[in-house]
Design a protein around this motif. Sequence first.
Motif, mmCIF file in Angstrom:
data_model
loop_
_atom_site.group_PDB
_atom_site.id
_atom_site.type_symbol
_atom_site.label_atom_id
_atom_site.label_comp_id
_atom_site.label_asym_id
_atom_site.label_seq_id
_atom_site.Cartn_x
_atom_site.Cartn_y
_atom_site.Cartn_z
ATOM 1 N N VAL A 1 8.738 15.010 8.846
ATOM 2 C CA VAL A 1 9.049 16.311 9.448
ATOM 3 C C VAL A 1 8.618 16.327 10.911
ATOM 4 C CG1 VAL A 1 8.431 18.766 9.399
ATOM 5 C CG2 VAL A 1 9.036 17.592 7.287
ATOM 6 N N LEU A 2 7.478 15.749 11.211
ATOM 7 C CA LEU A 2 7.006 15.682 12.595
ATOM 8 C C LEU A 2 7.957 14.853 13.459
ATOM 9 C CD1 LEU A 2 4.719 16.366 14.601
ATOM 10 C CD2 LEU A 2 3.666 14.204 13.918
ATOM 11 N N MET B 1 3.938 11.048 3.905
ATOM 12 C CA MET B 1 5.290 10.626 4.268
ATOM 13 C C MET B 1 6.142 11.814 4.681
ATOM 14 S SD MET B 1 6.447 7.571 1.720
ATOM 15 C CE MET B 1 6.374 8.546 0.237
ATOM 16 N N VAL B 2 6.097 12.881 3.907
ATOM 17 C CA VAL B 2 6.897 14.070 4.213
ATOM 18 C C VAL B 2 6.420 14.706 5.517
ATOM 19 C CG1 VAL B 2 7.460 16.398 3.446
ATOM 20 C CG2 VAL B 2 7.550 14.505 1.834
ATOM 21 N N GLU C 1 0.844 -1.198 0.000
ATOM 22 C CA GLU C 1 0.000 0.000 0.000
ATOM 23 C C GLU C 1 0.874 1.241 0.000
ATOM 24 O OE1 GLU C 1 -2.875 0.023 3.104
ATOM 25 O OE2 GLU C 1 -3.325 -2.098 2.844
ATOM 26 N N PHE C 2 0.468 2.244 -0.775
ATOM 27 C CA PHE C 2 1.199 3.498 -0.823
ATOM 28 C C PHE C 2 0.490 4.502 0.069
ATOM 29 C CE2 PHE C 2 2.393 7.591 -2.770
ATOM 30 C CZ PHE C 2 3.751 7.470 -2.625
ATOM 31 N N VAL C 3 1.222 5.080 1.003
ATOM 32 C CA VAL C 3 0.634 6.002 1.970
ATOM 33 C C VAL C 3 0.358 7.361 1.344
ATOM 34 C CG1 VAL C 3 1.029 7.157 4.179
ATOM 35 C CG2 VAL C 3 1.743 4.803 3.872
ATOM 36 N N GLY C 4 1.242 7.817 0.505
ATOM 37 C CA GLY C 4 1.114 9.134 -0.109
ATOM 38 C C GLY C 4 2.327 9.978 0.211
#
Length: 53
Positions: free
Chosen positions: A29-30, A24-25, A17-20
């Motif tokens: 960053v979080l 992801m970014v 599955e691809f999260v997006g």
Amino acid sequence: MLSFLVLLQGYHLLAGEFVGFGTMVGVAVLVCILTAVSAHLLWPKLSARNERP
């Protein structure tokens, strides 16, 4: 942060599955911000422990 991104890549490979890219970014960053803040807050406590005999 690198370990988080490696775990996310493993999830992509195993689950398929691809999260997006934006998600992801955002999470990377979080994770980076939380790591930096916790390191900054824990530095005085850890350095004081290292100075004890």
